[in-house]
Write a protein that holds these residues in place. Structure first.
Motif, PDB file in Angstrom:
ATOM      1  N   THR A  78       0.846  -1.195   0.000  1.00 15.19           N
ATOM      2  CA  THR A  78       0.000   0.000   0.000  1.00 15.19           C
ATOM      3  C   THR A  78       0.880   1.243   0.000  1.00 15.19           C
ATOM      4  O   THR A  78       2.037   1.221   0.424  1.00 15.19           O
ATOM      5  CB  THR A  78      -0.929   0.018   1.220  1.00 15.19           C
ATOM      6  N   GLY A  79       0.333   2.328  -0.479  1.00  8.27           N
ATOM      7  CA  GLY A  79       1.050   3.597  -0.556  1.00  8.27           C
ATOM      8  C   GLY A  79       0.372   4.519  -1.547  1.00  8.27           C
ATOM      9  O   GLY A  79      -0.579   4.138  -2.231  1.00  8.27           O
ATOM     10  N   ARG A  81      -0.045   7.009  -4.926  1.00  5.93           N
ATOM     11  CA  ARG A  81       0.173   6.674  -6.330  1.00  5.93           C
ATOM     12  C   ARG A  81       1.626   6.944  -6.702  1.00  5.93           C
ATOM     13  O   ARG A  81       2.253   7.882  -6.216  1.00  5.93           O
ATOM     14  CB  ARG A  81      -0.763   7.519  -7.188  1.00  5.93           C
ATOM     15  N   GLY A  82       2.136   6.090  -7.593  1.00  6.18           N
ATOM     16  CA  GLY A  82       3.434   6.350  -8.207  1.00  6.18           C
ATOM     17  C   GLY A  82       4.652   6.034  -7.370  1.00  6.18           C
ATOM     18  O   GLY A  82       5.749   6.452  -7.734  1.00  6.18           O
ATOM     19  N   VAL A  83       4.508   5.297  -6.247  1.00  6.26           N
ATOM     20  CA  VAL A  83       5.689   4.953  -5.448  1.00  6.26           C
ATOM     21  C   VAL A  83       6.219   3.570  -5.781  1.00  6.26           C
ATOM     22  O   VAL A  83       7.209   3.134  -5.193  1.00  6.26           O
ATOM     23  CB  VAL A  83       5.382   5.048  -3.935  1.00  6.26           C
ATOM     24  N   GLY A  84       5.568   2.844  -6.691  1.00  9.63           N
ATOM     25  CA  GLY A  84       6.116   1.586  -7.166  1.00  9.63           C
ATOM     26  C   GLY A  84       5.468   0.338  -6.618  1.00  9.63           C
ATOM     27  O   GLY A  84       6.140  -0.680  -6.456  1.00  9.63           O
ATOM     28  N   LYS A  85       4.170   0.362  -6.367  1.00  8.82           N
ATOM     29  CA  LYS A  85       3.511  -0.827  -5.793  1.00  8.82           C
ATOM     30  C   LYS A  85       3.484  -1.981  -6.802  1.00  8.82           C
ATOM     31  O   LYS A  85       3.869  -3.102  -6.469  1.00  8.82           O
ATOM     32  CB  LYS A  85       2.088  -0.461  -5.363  1.00  8.82           C
ATOM     33  N   THR A  86       3.034  -1.708  -8.028  1.00  5.07           N
ATOM     34  CA  THR A  86       2.974  -2.772  -9.035  1.00  5.07           C
ATOM     35  C   THR A  86       4.365  -3.248  -9.409  1.00  5.07           C
ATOM     36  O   THR A  86       4.605  -4.453  -9.585  1.00  5.07           O
ATOM     37  CB  THR A  86       2.229  -2.265 -10.276  1.00  5.07           C
ATOM     38  N   THR A  87       5.309  -2.326  -9.528  1.00  6.11           N
ATOM     39  CA  THR A  87       6.688  -2.705  -9.835  1.00  6.11           C
ATOM     40  C   THR A  87       7.273  -3.571  -8.729  1.00  6.11           C
ATOM     41  O   THR A  87       7.944  -4.582  -8.992  1.00  6.11           O
ATOM     42  CB  THR A  87       7.540  -1.444 -10.031  1.00  6.11           C
ATOM     43  N   THR A  88       7.024  -3.189  -7.477  1.00  6.87           N
ATOM     44  CA  THR A  88       7.502  -3.999  -6.359  1.00  6.87           C
ATOM     45  C   THR A  88       6.879  -5.391  -6.383  1.00  6.87           C
ATOM     46  O   THR A  88       7.541  -6.390  -6.069  1.00  6.87           O
ATOM     47  CB  THR A  88       7.177  -3.297  -5.032  1.00  6.87           C
ATOM     48  N   ALA A  89       5.607  -5.475  -6.756  1.00  2.00           N
ATOM     49  CA  ALA A  89       4.953  -6.782  -6.844  1.00  2.00           C
ATOM     50  C   ALA A  89       5.630  -7.657  -7.897  1.00  2.00           C
ATOM     51  O   ALA A  89       5.848  -8.858  -7.680  1.00  2.00           O
ATOM     52  CB  ALA A  89       3.468  -6.596  -7.170  1.00  2.00           C
ATOM     53  N   ARG A  90       6.003  -7.079  -9.025  1.00  2.00           N
ATOM     54  CA  ARG A  90       6.683  -7.861 -10.058  1.00  2.00           C
ATOM     55  C   ARG A  90       8.072  -8.294  -9.593  1.00  2.00           C
ATOM     56  O   ARG A  90       8.503  -9.426  -9.859  1.00  2.00           O
ATOM     57  CB  ARG A  90       6.792  -7.037 -11.345  1.00  2.00           C
ATOM     58  N   ALA A 194      -2.016  -4.991  -4.260  1.00  2.00           N
ATOM     59  CA  ALA A 194      -1.572  -3.596  -4.268  1.00  2.00           C
ATOM     60  C   ALA A 194      -2.792  -2.700  -4.200  1.00  2.00           C
ATOM     61  O   ALA A 194      -3.808  -2.968  -4.859  1.00  2.00           O
ATOM     62  CB  ALA A 194      -0.750  -3.286  -5.518  1.00  2.00           C
ATOM     63  N   THR A 195      -2.710  -1.635  -3.394  1.00  2.00           N
ATOM     64  CA  THR A 195      -3.858  -0.734  -3.243  1.00  2.00           C
ATOM     65  C   THR A 195      -3.393   0.630  -2.772  1.00  2.00           C
ATOM     66  O   THR A 195      -2.379   0.752  -2.069  1.00  2.00           O
ATOM     67  CB  THR A 195      -4.881  -1.296  -2.244  1.00  2.00           C
ATOM     68  N   ARG A 208      -4.894 -11.734   6.851  1.00  2.00           N
ATOM     69  CA  ARG A 208      -4.306 -12.910   6.196  1.00  2.00           C
ATOM     70  C   ARG A 208      -3.092 -12.549   5.352  1.00  2.00           C
ATOM     71  O   ARG A 208      -2.571 -13.396   4.639  1.00  2.00           O
ATOM     72  CB  ARG A 208      -5.365 -13.595   5.312  1.00  2.00           C
ATOM     73  N   CYS A 209      -2.648 -11.295   5.407  1.00  2.00           N
ATOM     74  CA  CYS A 209      -1.539 -10.831   4.567  1.00  2.00           C
ATOM     75  C   CYS A 209      -0.459 -10.181   5.421  1.00  2.00           C
ATOM     76  O   CYS A 209      -0.725  -9.683   6.521  1.00  2.00           O
ATOM     77  CB  CYS A 209      -2.025  -9.802   3.536  1.00  2.00           C
ATOM     78  N   GLN A 210       0.755 -10.187   4.902  1.00  2.00           N
ATOM     79  CA  GLN A 210       1.812  -9.350   5.443  1.00  2.00           C
ATOM     80  C   GLN A 210       1.732  -7.997   4.750  1.00  2.00           C
ATOM     81  O   GLN A 210       1.743  -7.920   3.517  1.00  2.00           O
ATOM     82  CB  GLN A 210       3.186  -9.978   5.222  1.00  2.00           C
ATOM     83  N   ARG A 211       1.652  -6.942   5.540  1.00  2.00           N
ATOM     84  CA  ARG A 211       1.426  -5.608   4.982  1.00  2.00           C
ATOM     85  C   ARG A 211       2.730  -4.818   4.937  1.00  2.00           C
ATOM     86  O   ARG A 211       3.487  -4.778   5.899  1.00  2.00           O
ATOM     87  CB  ARG A 211       0.390  -4.857   5.821  1.00  2.00           C
ATOM     88  N   PHE A 212       2.976  -4.157   3.795  1.00  2.00           N
ATOM     89  CA  PHE A 212       4.127  -3.280   3.630  1.00  2.00           C
ATOM     90  C   PHE A 212       3.633  -1.925   3.116  1.00  2.00           C
ATOM     91  O   PHE A 212       2.932  -1.862   2.098  1.00  2.00           O
ATOM     92  CB  PHE A 212       5.134  -3.864   2.633  1.00  2.00           C
ATOM     93  N   ASP A 213       3.979  -0.860   3.824  1.00  2.00           N
ATOM     94  CA  ASP A 213       3.609   0.505   3.435  1.00  2.00           C
ATOM     95  C   ASP A 213       4.793   1.133   2.704  1.00  2.00           C
ATOM     96  O   ASP A 213       5.835   1.410   3.318  1.00  2.00           O
ATOM     97  CB  ASP A 213       3.224   1.341   4.649  1.00  2.00           C
ATOM     98  N   LEU A 214       4.646   1.352   1.402  1.00  2.00           N
ATOM     99  CA  LEU A 214       5.704   1.975   0.621  1.00  2.00           C
ATOM    100  C   LEU A 214       5.698   3.479   0.861  1.00  2.00           C
ATOM    101  O   LEU A 214       4.647   4.120   0.845  1.00  2.00           O
ATOM    102  CB  LEU A 214       5.514   1.676  -0.874  1.00  2.00           C
TER     103      LEU A 214
END
Length: 640
Positions: A78-79, A81-90, A194-195, A208-214
């Protein structure tokens, strides 16, 4: 902040170093084989965990998890817009499936070379890494497809990874359908969500998830990133222009790179600050500082003329007020934390004049200016005539800049003191001297309290602030003020809970807002002057601000109502329903009632009314009882 690497060999690091181009590379190569242009946000996208500078806590957690084999089944990124959530997921999917024949064959965060699956995963086309946009796949049928496919093992990779972007857009049915598989997925399945709206994700999914705040990218690091990319692209851009882009990007790498892309097209190879201001509709920072000086010195005519001049050259009135609020914030920080003036994002003009203002203006005046500007920006954005609305905000700000605190002013007047120190107001606000020995009359006007809407009028004087020395204004003439009228006493309200607030709303005849208090607010914390609430899902977005304004208007005291992420207690309506259900349950279990129900088949208890005794009346009079709206359900005596 992110460190970026593209096909050209350019690597953006955190140390402020110059970009490193490959030795045999004379110029930047095209982004694609066919020569099609690729935007900067895609061209310089991170590819490894080492590129994710500024996300060290997440990288450290993943590294320890991979080394010890404690790999979670789901992660929530989470974070803003534009801090790299989708990129980090990949990148995370790449690390889970990292495989280099003869070198590495297990999950790792050390992606030293391109593996078997890396290129396909980073390009979003790997058969075992499925990306889904929850904004366009919101229903239970889409989740059912994931559940059915999750049973089968991956085709070529180690794990089958599902990346669901903007997961908060899923429907309630979709979330519920995902819960069982999310909690106990097959060993070969991993989920990455990602959200940008983490509050809209059900707690059952978050648990049920490990959460990371970008994190947002700091302005100084963002400026360095933009400089290195500009140099790699062969673009000449001034430092001031880079600073404007970084400010407009608001900590988002993608937003900043998109603005740099636009500026490159606008400037045709050379970008200056003036070109960027015209492109973005920004005002010159030096002129914003001049406007701030006019306002704080009470020179309303000069302030309105400056705003008109900036508007004529293309500045947006709402952005001008936003810049004024930013400079007010900067001056306040310089006053309470002088070292903030040394930040790289602060220009020399802002640093010099900001320190000058910080020495002359009190924190109280700066706070009042901030409140007026914050509300004024919203008014201008919603107005049909933005320039006229901005003019009215500046007038309000200029007349309120030098006013004493209303509470202190009233207290001094009550005590028979002269709160204006014998000085008559300047700037044309005072009446001409009468026949009483050259004395001048003090002009007392009515105005609404800054930062509130619809609050009761407070007496104000049109005296100008003490900034005339540094702004070139004339000192106010001295005179003997007339006695101010005696203020009307307001009733005192001792609010201790939301029940008291609802009762006050009922007393003021505002029944619709009483219903909002009872049904749409969960109390988290209640203190004198400050209330923390958790709005329900169907509550309006501005319910906290409306609540604070109404309490301030009703009580004559300043109330702050803030929204908290902490889970609050049930709403008043929910508590009333629970109490009523408890009364029904107690009544049904009473021996006499149970005997009656047994005697008359089909009979049922539909309501319970409690008889209030004299002892109960005494309890209601006790100040410790803070639940007047539930007085009809008073008492736990089961015999009732």
């Amino acid at each position: 902040m992110v460190r970026l690497m593209d096909e050209t060999g350019f690597s953006e690091s955190d140390g402020g170093q110059t970009p490193g181009l490959m030795a045999d590379q004379g110029a930047v190569k095209p982004a694609t084989d066919d020569g099609a242009y690729r935007v900067l946000a895609r061209k310089y996208r991170p590819k490894t965990f080492e590129d994710l500078v500024g996300q060290e806590p997440m990288v450290q957690t993943l590294e320890n998890a991979f080394e010890t084999g404690r790999i979670a089944q789901a992660w929530m990124l989470t974070g803003v817009r534009g801090v790299g959530k989708t990129t980090t997921a990949r990148i995370l999917a790449r690390g889970l499936n990292y495989e280099v024949p003869g070198v590495a064959d297990k999950p790792t965060v050390k992606l030293t070379q391109e593996g078997t699956h890396c290129k396909a995963i980073m390009e979003g086309r790997h058969v075992d890494v499925i990306e889904m946009d929850a904004a366009s796949h919101t229903g239970i049928n889409d989740i059912r497809e994931i559940i059915d496919a999750a049973r089968y093992r991956p085709a070529t990779a180690r794990y089958k990874v599902y990346i669901i972007d903007e997961v908060h857009m899923l429907s309630n049915a979709a979330f519920n359908g995902l819960l069982k598989t999310l909690e106990e997925p097959p060993e070969h399945v991993k989920f990455i969500f990602a959200t940008t709206e983490i509050r809209k994700v059900p707690i059952t999914v978050l648990s049920r998830c490990q959460r990371f705040d970008l994190r947002r990218i700091e302005q100084s690091k963002l400026i360095g990133l933009l400089r290195r990319i500009s140099d790699a692209e062969g673009i000449q851009i001034s430092d001031e222009a880079l600073m404007l882009i970084a400010r407009a990007g608001e900590g988002s790498a993608r937003d900043s790179l998109s603005l740099l892309d636009q500026a490159m097209a606008h400037g045709a190879g050379a970008i200056e600050a003036e070109d960027l201001r015209q492109m973005l509709g920004l005002a010159d920072r030096a002129r914003v500082i001049d406007l701030f000086g006019h306002i704080m010195a009470g020179r309303i005519e000069d302030a309105l003329g400056e705003l008109q001049a900036q508007y004529e050259v293309g500045a947006d009135p709402a952005i001008v007020l936003t810049d004024l609020a930013d400079f007010t914030h900067l001056v306040t920080r310089m006053k309470v934390a002088p070292k903030s003036a040394d930040e790289a994002s602060v220009t020399e003009a802002e640093r010099a004049r900001g320190r000058e203002f910080a020495e002359q203006i009190s924190v109280r005046l700066l706070s009042r200016a901030w409140q007026i500007l914050l509300k004024g920006v919203q008014e201008v954005q919603a107005a049909s005539k933005p320039l006229a609305a901005a003019d009215m905000v500046l007038v309000r700000l200029a007349y309120a800049a030098d006013l004493p605190d209303p509470g202190d002013l009233m207290a001094q007047i009550k005590n028979g003191q002269n709160p204006f120190g014998g000085a008559a107001p300047s700037g044309g606000g005072g009446a001409p001297a009468g026949g009483g020995g050259g004395t001048s009359a003090m002009a007392v006007g009515m105005n609404y309290a800054p930062g509130s809407s619809g609050s009761g009028p407070t007496m104000q004087a049109s005296a100008r602030p003490q900034l005339s020395a540094i702004q070139g204004g004339r000192p106010a003439p001295q005179g003997v003020p007339q006695a101010a009228p005696e203020p009307q006493a307001q009733p005192a309200y001792n609010l201790k809970s939301l029940y008291d607030c609802a009762a006050l709303a009922s007393e003021k005849g505002d029944i619709p807002f009483k219903v909002k208090i009872q049904r749409l607010m969960r109390l988290v914390k209640f203190e004198p002057g400050k209330i923390e609430i958790q709005p329900t899902d169907d509550a309006p977005a501005d319910i906290a601000g409306e609540f604070g304004r109404k309490l301030t208007e009703w009580t004559g005291q300043r109330w702050f109502v803030v929204v908290s992420r902490t889970q609050g207690r049930p709403t008043i309506h929910e508590e009333q329903e629970a109490n009523q259900q408890q009364l029904l349950s107690d009544a049904k279990s009473h021996p006499t009632v149970a005997a009656l129900l047994a005697q008359f088949p089909g009979a049922r208890v539909v309501d319970v009314k409690v008889q209030v005794t004299e002892e109960d009346d005494a309890a209601l009079a006790d100040p410790m009882v803070s639940d007047p709206l539930l007085s009809e359900a008073l008492g736990d005596d089961e015999d009732d």
